[in-house]
Design a protein around this motif. Structure first.
Motif, mmCIF file in Angstrom:
data_model
loop_
_atom_site.group_PDB
_atom_site.id
_atom_site.type_symbol
_atom_site.label_atom_id
_atom_site.label_comp_id
_atom_site.label_asym_id
_atom_site.label_seq_id
_atom_site.Cartn_x
_atom_site.Cartn_y
_atom_site.Cartn_z
ATOM 1 N N ALA A 1 17.913 -1.389 -2.026
ATOM 2 C CA ALA A 1 17.414 -0.070 -2.411
ATOM 3 C C ALA A 1 15.913 -0.101 -2.674
ATOM 4 N N LEU A 2 15.438 -1.181 -3.314
ATOM 5 C CA LEU A 2 14.005 -1.325 -3.562
ATOM 6 C C LEU A 2 13.235 -1.432 -2.252
ATOM 7 N N GLY A 3 13.779 -2.180 -1.288
ATOM 8 C CA GLY A 3 13.119 -2.304 0.007
ATOM 9 C C GLY A 3 13.009 -0.964 0.722
ATOM 10 N N ILE A 4 14.080 -0.163 0.654
ATOM 11 C CA ILE A 4 14.041 1.163 1.271
ATOM 12 C C ILE A 4 12.985 2.032 0.591
ATOM 13 N N SER A 5 12.925 1.990 -0.741
ATOM 14 C CA SER A 5 11.935 2.792 -1.472
ATOM 15 C C SER A 5 10.512 2.384 -1.111
ATOM 16 N N VAL A 6 10.262 1.078 -1.059
ATOM 17 C CA VAL A 6 8.918 0.594 -0.726
ATOM 18 C C VAL A 6 8.555 0.969 0.708
ATOM 19 N N LEU A 7 9.498 0.778 1.638
ATOM 20 C CA LEU A 7 9.233 1.112 3.035
ATOM 21 C C LEU A 7 8.920 2.592 3.205
ATOM 22 N N VAL A 8 9.753 3.437 2.621
ATOM 23 C CA VAL A 8 9.549 4.879 2.743
ATOM 24 C C VAL A 8 8.237 5.296 2.091
ATOM 25 N N THR A 9 7.917 4.730 0.931
ATOM 26 C CA THR A 9 6.686 5.107 0.229
ATOM 27 C C THR A 9 5.445 4.680 1.006
ATOM 28 N N VAL A 10 5.431 3.457 1.507
ATOM 29 C CA VAL A 10 4.256 2.949 2.213
ATOM 30 C C VAL A 10 4.048 3.685 3.538
ATOM 31 N N VAL A 11 5.097 3.736 4.366
ATOM 32 C CA VAL A 11 4.981 4.391 5.674
ATOM 33 C C VAL A 11 4.726 5.885 5.503
ATOM 34 N N GLY A 12 5.473 6.515 4.602
ATOM 35 C CA GLY A 12 5.303 7.952 4.399
ATOM 36 C C GLY A 12 3.938 8.308 3.874
ATOM 37 N N THR A 13 3.415 7.533 2.935
ATOM 38 C CA THR A 13 2.088 7.816 2.390
ATOM 39 C C THR A 13 1.010 7.648 3.455
ATOM 40 N N ALA A 14 1.076 6.567 4.231
ATOM 41 C CA ALA A 14 0.087 6.346 5.290
ATOM 42 C C ALA A 14 0.142 7.450 6.339
ATOM 43 N N LEU A 15 1.345 7.795 6.799
ATOM 44 C CA LEU A 15 1.488 8.845 7.792
ATOM 45 C C LEU A 15 1.063 10.199 7.235
ATOM 46 N N GLY A 16 1.458 10.480 5.990
ATOM 47 C CA GLY A 16 1.104 11.760 5.381
ATOM 48 C C GLY A 16 -0.389 11.924 5.191
ATOM 49 N N VAL A 17 -1.069 10.866 4.742
ATOM 50 C CA VAL A 17 -2.521 10.938 4.566
ATOM 51 C C VAL A 17 -3.204 11.187 5.903
ATOM 52 N N LEU A 18 -2.759 10.495 6.958
ATOM 53 C CA LEU A 18 -3.348 10.672 8.283
ATOM 54 C C LEU A 18 -3.180 12.102 8.786
ATOM 55 N N PHE B 1 3.716 9.420 -5.171
ATOM 56 C CA PHE B 1 4.625 9.861 -6.222
ATOM 57 C C PHE B 1 5.804 10.626 -5.639
ATOM 58 N N ALA B 2 5.511 11.494 -4.661
ATOM 59 C CA ALA B 2 6.577 12.309 -4.072
ATOM 60 C C ALA B 2 7.618 11.434 -3.387
ATOM 61 N N TYR B 3 7.173 10.452 -2.615
ATOM 62 C CA TYR B 3 8.113 9.575 -1.912
ATOM 63 C C TYR B 3 8.858 8.660 -2.888
ATOM 64 N N TRP B 4 8.142 8.110 -3.848
ATOM 65 C CA TRP B 4 8.774 7.156 -4.759
ATOM 66 C C TRP B 4 9.835 7.833 -5.635
ATOM 67 N N ASN B 5 9.578 9.076 -6.037
ATOM 68 C CA ASN B 5 10.494 9.765 -6.940
ATOM 69 C C ASN B 5 11.548 10.606 -6.222
ATOM 70 N N ASP B 6 11.507 10.662 -4.898
ATOM 71 C CA ASP B 6 12.407 11.551 -4.173
ATOM 72 C C ASP B 6 13.817 10.981 -4.071
ATOM 73 N N TRP B 7 14.794 11.815 -4.365
ATOM 74 C CA TRP B 7 16.205 11.489 -4.160
ATOM 75 C C TRP B 7 16.913 12.591 -3.384
ATOM 76 N N PHE B 8 16.257 13.766 -3.318
ATOM 77 C CA PHE B 8 16.905 14.933 -2.723
ATOM 78 C C PHE B 8 17.133 14.762 -1.229
ATOM 79 N N GLN B 9 16.166 14.142 -0.530
ATOM 80 C CA GLN B 9 16.330 13.936 0.912
ATOM 81 C C GLN B 9 17.511 13.018 1.187
#
Length: 309
Positions: free
Chosen positions: A84-101, A217-225
């Motif tokens: 679960a931690l790996g999924i959270s880290v992966l989603v946060t890192v990839v999502g943040t980089a893609l979102g910023v771009l 913060f949005a990716y790390w705290n998200d559970w709704f998706q």
């Protein structure tokens, strides 16, 4: 009373009012800090309290009977927590980089006064801030049309771009990046992509950090998706796991068959309440540790971007 005496009397009165106002503001900020801090301390206390004490005495700010059984239990769920931690880290890192771009590139485009479709794209970005397409339409598009259900992309793409972040970037670029700088680069033969990557982004660290922090913060705290799109428990993030714990006290037990004890015995002995709070602390700690390093960029990004629209 002469003019000098009147001036000194007025100055003393002004200083007393200023001191009283400062004391009042400090008290307000202390109260607000306590409102934010006390719930975290209560959660930490519950996670360090024995299950019997919670059952008999309820919740307390300080542990009535100290126990680390919740963290000990979570440590024995290494495979589930690590996944679960790996999924959270992966989603946060990839999502943040893609979102910023995506966010910064769109904000830069609509900030350029010479771009012909600036007005149309600005309205396209602004309208979703006021009117929402609804949950049903979003679910249909993401699940049926894009086929994101039960994939990691279902946790990333829906949160990658928000109108609010795009407006922040647009305001920052418009108020901070001089038009003369862009024009001089164009005269030197640089294309818009080169200008954006080599000139604009290096001097836009505050807004990059601000948007990146929002997205992180949005990716790390998200559970709704996860609740909407994920049925495969191997794709659960830490937040989805915590939500599962909140709604189903047996969630940890169902994933603990490798411990070699019966399901009924495990359910009877597992630290239910304290385990929930321990998982919440595990989720909160990384954000609390990382935030101070980004705080100065976060504040400067908000204040600079708010100069003018």
């Amino acid at each position: 009373m002469n003019t000098r005496a009147k001036y000194e009397t007025g100055l003393d009165k002004f200083n007393r009012i200023g001191t009283a106002a400062n004391v009042g503001f400090h008290l307000i900020f202390i109260l607000l800090a306590l409102v934010c801090l006390v719930p975290v301390l209560v959660v930490l206390s519950i996670s360090l309290t024995s299950e019997d004490s919670i059952r008999n005495n309820g919740y307390h700010l300080f542990p009535a009977a100290f126990s680390g059984e919740a963290y000990h239990y979570i440590a024995h769920q290494g495979k589930m927590i690590t996944r679960a931690l790996g999924i959270s880290v992966l989603v946060t890192v990839v999502g943040t980089a893609l979102g910023v771009l995506l966010t910064t590139s769109m904000g830069y485009v609509i900030s350029r006064p010479n771009y012909k479709l600036k007005g149309l794209l600005t309205w396209i970005v602004f309208i979703p801030m006021v009117f929402n397409g609804g949950l049903v339409s979003s679910y249909y598009i993401n699940s049926n049309l894009l086929g994101l259900k039960d994939t990691v992309w279902a946790l990333i793409l829906p949160l990658a771009v928000s109108s609010f972040n795009v407006i922040i970037c647009k305001t920052f670029f418009r108020s901070t990046i001089p038009d003369a700088l862009i024009e001089s680069a164009e005269m030197d033969g640089a294309g818009q992509l080169r200008i954006f990557c080599s000139i604009v982004l290096p001097i836009s660290l505050p807004v990059l950090a601000t948007v990146g922090l929002f997205l992180c913060f949005a990716y790390w705290n998200d559970w709704f998706q996860s609740m909407l799109y994920i049925n495969n428990q191997s794709l659960y993030s830490l937040q989805a796991l915590l939500n599962s714990l909140m709604t189903n006290v047996d969630a940890l037990a169902k994933n603990a068959s490798s411990m070699g004890i019966s399901y009924a015995e495990l359910v009877a002995t597992m630290p239910k309440e304290s385990a929930r709070m321990a998982v919440a602390i595990v989720i909160v700690v990384p954000v609390a540790v990382a935030y101070p390093f980004f705080q100065k960029y976060f504040i400067s990004g908000l204040t600079v971007g708010a100069v003018k629209g």
